[in-house]
Design a protein around this motif. Structure first.
Motif, PDB file in Angstrom:
ATOM      1  N   PRO A  69       1.020  -1.396  -0.028  1.00  7.28           N
ATOM      2  CA  PRO A  69       0.086   0.026   0.060  1.00  7.28           C
ATOM      3  C   PRO A  69       0.868   1.345   0.081  1.00  7.28           C
ATOM      4  N   GLN A 114      -5.648   0.046   7.515  1.00 10.36           N
ATOM      5  CA  GLN A 114      -6.281  -1.011   6.798  1.00 10.36           C
ATOM      6  C   GLN A 114      -7.200  -1.866   7.082  1.00 10.36           C
ATOM      7  N   SER A 147      -5.010  -6.017   3.318  1.00  8.14           N
ATOM      8  CA  SER A 147      -4.579  -5.609   1.970  1.00  8.14           C
ATOM      9  C   SER A 147      -4.711  -6.957   1.045  1.00  8.14           C
TER      10      SER A 147
END
Length: 367
Positions: free
Chosen positions: A22, A129, A274
């Motif tokens: 990310p 996240q 993710s």
């Protein structure tokens, strides 16, 4: 504002691919908008970011920092010394680099770095996240300028006025994998008349998933399936022998993940944030096997956010012996169920996450 502006940007995150990629995706988007911007990544010494970030073309510095173990171990005795050392080095980095903004994507190093940055009044953005944040981000959120999240309900942990729901950044190569399917089959030398199972245990690997695949390999192959198995760096020496098995290929790590996803028909995965975000965009039927060994059991919470929308299946590690063969065979034998999961998970994809996060970073740069 001219895109010739030479902004200086620090990104901090690492430990696993779920924190590293990310950050790289965000940096790539900023670089596309501001080609003259200067970037510095800050990670943890001896962790995978020290290799993966330079491979992506960015400079990185490492802090001597690691997480504190939830159970008492001798390693915890060194934590205060590591923290003091990392705060000292973070101050030196901030003073020397003079960033216009600091971005944290999670991992051990982001704590000291963002703590120093916010104490000096430097604008900062946290990219959270998970559906259940860790203690570091909860503490940092009090001084952070903005917090970009991927799930609803995070106002329980963060100041509501700072939260922007953007989703998690994903690798841009995943946005059009359907067009890559034929090429992907060739890249992995797969047979066209067999369904492909892609086993994804995370960048370092997942011991229990690897044990499961080894135990169930004959059963899986009996269903006319071929297997792409990313076993992880920690386990490759043990499982590489299965490269000698027909229709099975074992990989330590897969760099061209877009091709692996494109080639697959069914995916077995952990439920790191993710990975979950990527799998929503990929849109293939997924069986999540969350790791129970993470803070606040956040992988199960991540997976349940998808399962509750009838968009994936979940098997807990404790239930694998009883449930795996039954659930896996039912999914493989039901094209209708595969299509249902695929359609539903695609509806949950937040495809513009990276762009929206960088939009928020731009606002901080303008202030």
């Amino acid at each position: 504002m001219s895109n010739k502006k030479e902004y200086r940007i620090i990104l901090s995150g690492g430990g696993t691919g779920g924190h590293i990629y990310p950050a790289i995706a965000i940096a790539n988007e900023i670089k596309q908008r501001y080609p003259d911007a200067e970037f510095l990544f800050v990670g943890s010494k001896d962790r995978m970011e020290m290799d993966k970030v330079p491979q992506a073309g960015y400079q990185i510095e490492g802090l001597w920092i690691s997480g504190i173990q939830r159970k008492f171990t001798i390693k915890n005795l060194s934590f205060p010394f590591k923290l003091i050392n990392s705060l000292f080095k973070a101050r030196k980095i901030i003073k020397r680099f003079k960033p216009n903004v600091v971005i944290g994507t999670g991992g051990f190093a982001s704590g000291p770095l963002l703590q120093v940055a916010t104490s000096k009044g430097i604008p900062s953005l946290i990219q959270e996240q998970n559906s259940f944040p860790g203690i570091t981000n909860k503490l940092l959120s009090k001084k952070a300028s903005k917090i970009c999240v991927a799930y609803d309900g995070l106002e329980r942990f963060f100041p509501e006025s700072k939260i922007i729901k953007t989703g998690n950044p994903v690798r841009q190569g995943l946005l059009d994998i359907d067009s890559k399917r034929d090429e992907a089959k060739k890249v992995f030398a797969l047979e066209k008349d067999k369904k492909t199972l892609f086993v994804l245990g995370g960048s370092l690997g997942a011991r229990r998933i690897n044990e499961l695949i080894e135990k169930e390999l004959d059963f899986i192959l009996s269903l006319n399936i071929q297997v792409i198995w990313q076993c992880g760096k920690l386990y490759y020496d043990k499982y590489k022998i299965y490269n000698n098995t027909k229709h099975v290929q074992v990989h330590e790590f897969i760099n061209n993940m877009d091709f692996a996803y494109a080639a697959s028909d069914i995916i077995i995965s952990r439920a790191g944030a993710s990975s979950v975000s990527e799998l929503c965009i990929v849109g293939k039927p997924v069986i999540f096997i969350p790791s129970p060994n993470v803070a606040e059991d956040h992988q199960t919470k991540n997976a349940m956010a998808i399962v509750n929308e009838n968009a994936a299946l979940l098997i807990k590690e404790a239930d694998l012996e009883v449930d795996f063969e039954n659930k896996f065979s039912q999914l493989i034998l039901s094209v209708e169920k595969q299509n249902e999961l695929s359609e539903n998970i695609k509806k949950l994809a937040l495809v513009n996450a990276t762009k929206q996060i960088v939009d928020e970073i731009e606002k901080l740069l303008k202030n």
